[in-house]
Design an enzyme around this catalytic site. Structure first.
Site, short mmCIF file in Angstrom:
data_model
loop_
_atom_site.label_atom_id
_atom_site.label_comp_id
_atom_site.label_asym_id
_atom_site.label_seq_id
_atom_site.Cartn_x
_atom_site.Cartn_y
_atom_site.Cartn_z
N ASP A 258 0.85 -1.20 0.00
CA ASP A 258 0.00 0.00 0.00
C ASP A 258 0.88 1.24 0.00
O ASP A 258 2.03 1.20 0.44
CB ASP A 258 -0.88 0.02 1.25
CG ASP A 258 -1.93 -1.09 1.21
OD1 ASP A 258 -2.22 -1.58 0.10
OD2 ASP A 258 -2.44 -1.46 2.28
N TYR A 325 6.71 -8.31 8.45
CA TYR A 325 6.15 -6.96 8.60
C TYR A 325 6.33 -6.48 10.02
O TYR A 325 6.38 -7.27 10.97
CB TYR A 325 4.64 -6.98 8.32
CG TYR A 325 4.26 -7.22 6.89
CD1 TYR A 325 4.10 -6.15 6.00
CD2 TYR A 325 4.04 -8.51 6.42
CE1 TYR A 325 3.74 -6.37 4.69
CE2 TYR A 325 3.67 -8.73 5.10
CZ TYR A 325 3.52 -7.66 4.24
OH TYR A 325 3.16 -7.88 2.94
N TYR A 397 -3.05 -10.20 3.47
CA TYR A 397 -3.40 -8.80 3.74
C TYR A 397 -3.23 -8.55 5.24
O TYR A 397 -4.07 -8.96 6.04
CB TYR A 397 -4.83 -8.50 3.32
CG TYR A 397 -5.06 -8.59 1.83
CD1 TYR A 397 -4.51 -7.63 0.97
CD2 TYR A 397 -5.82 -9.61 1.27
CE1 TYR A 397 -4.72 -7.70 -0.40
CE2 TYR A 397 -6.03 -9.69 -0.10
CZ TYR A 397 -5.48 -8.73 -0.93
OH TYR A 397 -5.68 -8.79 -2.28
#
Ligand code: ZN
Length: 435
Positions: A258, A325, A397
């Site tokens: 994103d 992440y 996601y």
């Protein structure tokens, strides 16, 4: 199953076709044959088959033979005389031109292969590749027949022209077609009747690091003409392309984060394509310096020059990669460190079911994904704020893993903690790829 010859007869009753254009409709049947040979063979067989039926007293075959006479573009005069058919069809003005190519395909092959070969010899090149631009009307006419007769073994006229011209150019110029690393690409433009010489694309593999947020991969221009985000990876590549004298660029990137997500650590792999570059011998370091001088928020590490096969390997690899992440997560109710330790244990090795996130549902199909979380480490920052390091499969996601996306992702942090959790900052720390 319908007979091949019945199809050919039906096609020829309706459409006049030259040998090549008929043969090309069946190009993938038989090997080591030229389409012109295929077409000629089909026409000869058609005539023989109809002749046989006529001799056996088939009245319909006689009518069929008459009706294909002006389309088959083969000498039928003596057969007609022999069969005592009183026909003037053989008069030359009755022979129709090929429906697809208008009888020019052989000329195109001969004329352009000589022209290209001459240019190659003059430029003393050793290898080349042919590109071709065919007028739409020709492609449309080809498509009409393929659709109407539901043909399955056809080859496109573009492909045939490229191959046949390539073969002839090789013979005349004593050079080689090279699909991977041609010295030059000759683009034959049949709309404007020109030949353009292009250098093959320069493809360079490397990584990019996004040190700030609000940075997109491609430059995003809104309907009113203004930019949606101040900076894009594409901006930097375009800037560098002027140093290489490239006419255009393309970015080949495995996956996409994103715009508000940073990419840290080793960065995200990409292949930069400089199209038709005038400068090829730029060093990786030189390119890296140019790219890195553009903005303090985007940094590049260039690894090596690659060939085109590499791009598909890179793209396929995206779904096999694993990623790490870092997320900053805000929760509505207070939580304690014991609960976070339980969260780490609960999600270890767990498969997450995700329907396409609501925020991208306008752009993407609503499907169910199954992606695995490998492990999670957390660090409590305050009573309702914690940091999480999430190692998971590529394509998961992460924002929805945290929020639950109104139940569309399950299990989720919100679901497990029993309180709404929200990702307020996200960074990619590591992309592990298998290219
Ligand atoms: Zn034709």
């Amino acid at each position: 199953m319908k007979n091949l010859i019945e199809d050919v007869i039906n096609i020829l009753m309706k459409y006049p076709l030259c040998n090549r254009c008929l043969g090309r409709l069946y190009a993938y049947l038989g090997r080591e044959l030229d389409n012109a040979e295929r077409g000629k063979a089909l026409k000869i067989y058609t005539i023989m088959e109809l002749h046989k039926r006529i001799l056996e007293g088939d009245e319909k075959a006689l009518e069929t033979l008459k009706s294909i006479a002006s389309n088959i573009k083969m000498p039928l005069k003596s057969l007609f005389n022999y069969l005592k058919i009183n026909s003037k069809i053989e008069a030359s003005n009755e022979i129709k031109k090929c429906f697809i190519c208008n009888d020019i395909i052989d000329d195109i092959i001969n004329v352009y292969s000589k022209l290209v070969a001459k240019q190659i010899i003059e430029a003393q090149r050793k290898s080349f590749l042919i590109g071709i631009i065919v007028p739409n009307e020709i492609l449309e006419r080809e498509a009409i027949i393929i659709k109407e007769f539901k043909l399955k073994h056809w080859e496109s006229i573009k492909r045939e022209l490229k191959r046949e011209i390539g073969k002839k150019v090789q013979q005349i110029s004593n050079t080689n077609v090279d699909f991977e690393k041609p010295e030059a690409i000759y683009i034959i433009d049949l709309i404007h009747n020109t030949i353009r010489v292009e250098s093959p694309s320069l493809l360079i593999f490397g990584y990019y690091l996004k040190l700030g947020r609000n940075i997109s991969q491609n430059t995003w221009i809104k309907e009113n003409g203004s930019r949606k985000y101040p900076l894009a990876v594409e901006d930097v590549i375009r800037y560098a392309s002027s140093y290489i004298g490239a006419k255009d660029i393309a970015l080949h990137i495995a996956g996409r984060e994103d715009v508000d997500v940073r990419v840290l650590g080793n960065g995200r792999p990409l292949v930069i394509e400089f199209k038709n570059p005038s400068k090829r011998n730029i060093s990786l370091l030189e390119l890296e310096n140019i790219l890195n001088s553009f903005s303090r928020w985007l940094k590049f590490k260039m690894e090596m020059k690659v060939d085109r096969n590499f791009i598909s390997r890179l793209k396929q690899s995206a779904s096999f990669t694993s990623k790490i992440y870092r997320a900053i997560i805000l929760v509505e109710n207070t939580i304690d460190s014991n609960r976070l330790a339980e969260l780490e244990r609960f999600f270890k090795g767990l498969v997450i079911y995700q329907r396409t996130p609501l925020r991208i549902l306008r752009r993407k199909k609503d499907i169910m994904r199954k992606k695995r979380v490998f492990s999670i480490k957390t660090l409590q920052l305050s009573s309702n704020l914690f940091e999480a390091f999430i190692k998971c499969e590529g394509g998961l996601y992460v924002k929805e893993l945290i929020s639950g996306d109104n139940g569309r992702t399950t299990p989720s942090f919100s679901e497990f903690l029993g309180t709404q959790a929200r990702c307020i900052e996200l960074d990619v720390l590591h992309v592990h790829e298998y290219i």
